[in-house]
Scaffold this active site. Structure first.
Site, PDB file in Angstrom:
ATOM      1  N   ARG A 174       0.864  -1.177   0.000  1.00  0.00           N
ATOM      2  CA  ARG A 174       0.000   0.000   0.000  1.00  0.00           C
ATOM      3  C   ARG A 174       0.900   1.227   0.000  1.00  0.00           C
ATOM      4  NH1 ARG A 174      -3.986   2.199   4.849  1.00  0.00           N
ATOM      5  NH2 ARG A 174      -2.253   3.602   5.309  1.00  0.00           N
ATOM      6  N   TYR A 220      -3.315  11.571   6.477  1.00  0.00           N
ATOM      7  CA  TYR A 220      -3.545  10.179   6.841  1.00  0.00           C
ATOM      8  C   TYR A 220      -2.525   9.271   6.139  1.00  0.00           C
ATOM      9  CZ  TYR A 220      -4.959   5.469   6.775  1.00  0.00           C
ATOM     10  OH  TYR A 220      -4.890   4.112   6.898  1.00  0.00           O
ATOM     11  N   ASP A 235      -5.220   3.831   0.219  1.00  0.00           N
ATOM     12  CA  ASP A 235      -6.351   4.088   1.118  1.00  0.00           C
ATOM     13  C   ASP A 235      -6.725   5.571   1.064  1.00  0.00           C
ATOM     14  OD1 ASP A 235      -8.231   4.133   3.129  1.00  0.00           O
ATOM     15  OD2 ASP A 235      -6.990   3.075   4.605  1.00  0.00           O
ATOM     16  N   HIS A 287      -9.277   6.747   2.767  1.00  0.00           N
ATOM     17  CA  HIS A 287      -9.746   7.007   4.124  1.00  0.00           C
ATOM     18  C   HIS A 287     -10.986   7.893   4.168  1.00  0.00           C
ATOM     19  CE1 HIS A 287      -8.700   6.699   8.518  1.00  0.00           C
ATOM     20  NE2 HIS A 287      -8.282   5.551   8.056  1.00  0.00           N
ATOM     21  N   GLU A 346      -9.147   2.027  -1.551  1.00  0.00           N
ATOM     22  CA  GLU A 346      -9.902   1.695  -0.340  1.00  0.00           C
ATOM     23  C   GLU A 346     -10.670   2.895   0.201  1.00  0.00           C
ATOM     24  OE1 GLU A 346      -7.286   0.032   2.571  1.00  0.00           O
ATOM     25  OE2 GLU A 346      -8.614   0.557   4.226  1.00  0.00           O
ATOM     26  N   GLU A 385     -13.846  -1.718   6.640  1.00  0.00           N
ATOM     27  CA  GLU A 385     -13.111  -1.926   7.895  1.00  0.00           C
ATOM     28  C   GLU A 385     -13.882  -1.384   9.103  1.00  0.00           C
ATOM     29  OE1 GLU A 385      -9.449   0.211   6.968  1.00  0.00           O
ATOM     30  OE2 GLU A 385     -10.063   1.809   8.313  1.00  0.00           O
ATOM     31  N   ARG A 389     -13.726  -5.503   3.623  1.00  0.00           N
ATOM     32  CA  ARG A 389     -12.628  -5.275   4.569  1.00  0.00           C
ATOM     33  C   ARG A 389     -12.935  -5.693   6.006  1.00  0.00           C
ATOM     34  NH1 ARG A 389      -7.949  -4.003   4.718  1.00  0.00           N
ATOM     35  NH2 ARG A 389      -7.973  -1.948   5.687  1.00  0.00           N
ATOM     36  N   GLU A 419      -4.383  -7.393   5.184  1.00  0.00           N
ATOM     37  CA  GLU A 419      -3.507  -6.275   5.547  1.00  0.00           C
ATOM     38  C   GLU A 419      -2.598  -6.709   6.694  1.00  0.00           C
ATOM     39  OE1 GLU A 419      -5.650  -2.923   7.122  1.00  0.00           O
ATOM     40  OE2 GLU A 419      -3.940  -1.561   6.893  1.00  0.00           O
ATOM     41  N   TRP A 462     -11.885  12.038   9.034  1.00  0.00           N
ATOM     42  CA  TRP A 462     -10.448  11.787   9.162  1.00  0.00           C
ATOM     43  C   TRP A 462     -10.087  10.550   8.340  1.00  0.00           C
ATOM     44  CZ3 TRP A 462      -8.042   7.435  11.611  1.00  0.00           C
ATOM     45  CH2 TRP A 462      -6.630   7.486  11.501  1.00  0.00           C
TER      46      TRP A 462
HETATM   47  C1  GCO Z   1      -6.177   0.795   7.396  1.00  0.00           C
HETATM   48  C2  GCO Z   1      -6.954   1.697   8.270  1.00  0.00           C
HETATM   49  C3  GCO Z   1      -6.352   2.020   9.585  1.00  0.00           C
HETATM   50  C4  GCO Z   1      -7.306   2.863  10.423  1.00  0.00           C
HETATM   51  C5  GCO Z   1      -7.175   2.491  11.856  1.00  0.00           C
HETATM   52  C6  GCO Z   1      -8.077   3.285  12.761  1.00  0.00           C
HETATM   53  O1  GCO Z   1      -6.610   0.648   6.274  1.00  0.00           O
HETATM   54  O2  GCO Z   1      -5.214   0.232   7.866  1.00  0.00           O
HETATM   55  O3  GCO Z   1      -7.584   2.704   7.589  1.00  0.00           O
HETATM   56  O4  GCO Z   1      -5.061   2.550   9.525  1.00  0.00           O
HETATM   57  O5  GCO Z   1      -7.071   4.200  10.222  1.00  0.00           O
HETATM   58  O6  GCO Z   1      -7.413   1.127  11.989  1.00  0.00           O
HETATM   59  O7  GCO Z   1      -8.034   2.795  14.050  1.00  0.00           O
HETATM   60 MG    MG Z   2      -8.288   1.744   5.760  1.00  0.00          MG
END
Ligand code: GCO
Ligand code: MG
Length: 402
Positions: free
Chosen positions: A147, A159, A210, A212, A236, A262, A283, A339, A402
């Site tokens: 990634r 991020y 990602d 995010h 992602e 996730e 995820r 991951e 975020w």
């Molecule tokens: C990822 C995630 C994490 C989250 C985290 C928040 O894809 O690994 O986005 O980095 O930000 O799990 O607690």
């Molecule tokens: Mg993520």
């Protein structure tokens, strides 16, 4: 067999982890991860005050029944706190059952469907050059999937970019730190990163990214389209997925594969996205989606719609979750990728585990159970420390995801 005790262990070997240990009258015990980043104590209370008293005297081999008891029986179903608590119980019970059968958990689930589990690592840098260098480090370590995230000129922090490269930890402050975000700058910069990575290393590795949850559907469509020449394994969380219909718009504009889920907790969060084939990878993972029992259900539904698994595996999911997830991954027919953000040596010491990394893949090991334990004495040396994930604002101060 009877459950005699359900004990909650909180430890902070660099970051907070919540672990549930279920004891039985036959001396067997099982453990489950219950960590919910930045809201850990809510799950501790849920387990200690409400779940643990109901487990005493129950037969730990009745995993499905206990799952239904905790899900249907509390009336207030779903949500991250409830589902993490249920997941911890479920994981600990599968651990006990597999130990009682003297088998690694994947054998109990149906046996290995593959030799090992392909994982992806996180390459990140404050600028493109640094990220390129980091990608090289991961290819040298044998990773087949990486990634890539980079800092954006004009934005002080973003991020996915960490000070400590291998052990990225976003929950690092006693009060939420504030990031600044500019979609325009991000959309201009990100395709350049992937152009340079492909230009430097070619097309032999899978690349992931990602977003995010930060874009609108039309922006996500634009990003996906601009990344098509670099053939990503996935993009992602391109939009916040509360409104499933958003993804239809993204799909209309790009064939870059999409991964989401996730922060989902149940099959109901995933259902419309899967059945409308709006994503390619789901995820959800053991700790936040109701344990092995529920993850099996999500993966089975996904398998009907060509959606493959891509379990979340950030550092805030403990080695217990990773061990359980790897057993699941080794078995699950529609496996995609796992991951793998490495834990610090302190965390690995608190959670001795049977899983191991080789040539870009992990294997859960062959210890009976899920193969992960907790060293309670060592865990006690690291007391809980309040830590928050950051919040995010646009350059004009408006709050955003975020
Ligand atoms: C990822 C995630 C994490 C989250 C985290 C928040 O894809 O690994 O986005 O980095 O930000 O799990 O607690
Ligand atoms: Mg993520």
């Amino acid at each position: 067999m009877k459950i005699t005790k359900a004990q909650v262990i909180v430890t902070c070997p660099g970051r907070n982890f919540v672990t549930l240990k279920i004891h039985t009258n036959e001396g067997l015990y099982g453990i489950g991860d219950a960590t919910l980043n930045g809201r850990e104590k809510a799950v501790v209370s849920y387990l200690e005050d409400y779940v643990a008293p109901c487990l005493i005297g129950k037969d730990p081999e009745r995993i499905e029944d206990i799952w239904q008891y905790l899900y249907r029986g509390c009336y207030w179903r779903r949500g991250p706190v409830t589902m993490s608590a249920i997941a911890a119980v479920d994981t600990a019970l599968w651990d006990i059952k597999a130990k009682a059968a003297d088998m690694p958990l994947y054998q109990l689930l149906g046996g290995a469907s593959r030799d090992s589990v392909m994982v992806y690592g996180h390459a990140n840098g404050t600028n493109i050059e640094e990220t390129i260098e980091e990608v090289g480090k991961y290819t040298d370590l044998g990773y087949k999937a990486i990634r890539a995230q980079t800092g954006i000129p004009g934005i002080p922090s973003t991020y996915g970019v960490s000070k400590d490269k291998m052990f990225y930890e976003p929950a690092d402050a006693e009060f939420p730190s504030e990031n600044v975000w500019s979609t325009e700058k991000y959309l201009d910069h990100t395709p350049k990163l992937f152009e340079k990575i492909r230009g430097t290393y070619g097309f032999d590795h899978h690349l992931l990214h990602d977003v995010h949850h930060r874009l609108t559907p039309i922006e996500a469509g634009r990003l996906g389209k601009s990344l098509e020449p670099y053939r990503l394994f996935w993009m992602e969380d391109c939009v916040a997925a509360d409104n499933v219909e958003s993804l239809k718009l993204v799909r209309q504009h790009t064939v870059t594969p999409l991964a989401i889920g996730e922060i989902f907790n149940s099959v109901w969060d995933c259902k419309d996205m899967i059945t409308n084939q709006l994503i390619d990878y789901i995820r959800t993972t053991v700790v936040h989606a109701g344990g092995i029992t529920h993850l099996k259900q999500i993966a089975s539904l996904a398998s009907l719609y060509h959606v493959r698994t891509g379990c979340h595996g950030a550092t805030d999911l403990s080695p217990v979750c990773m061990g359980a997830s790897l057993n699941f991954n080794l078995w699950v027919p529609n496996f995609g990728i796992q991951e793998y953000m490495r834990h610090t040596p302190e965390t690995d010491e608190v959670f001795p585990h049977a899983y191991s990394f080789n040539k870009g893949a992990l294997h859960p090991g062959n210890t009976p159970g899920h193969g992960v334990d907790i060293d309670e004495k060592l865990a006690a040396k690291y007391p809980y420390k309040r830590a928050y994930l950051p919040v995010n604002r646009l350059e004009d101060g408006t709050m955003c995801n975020w």
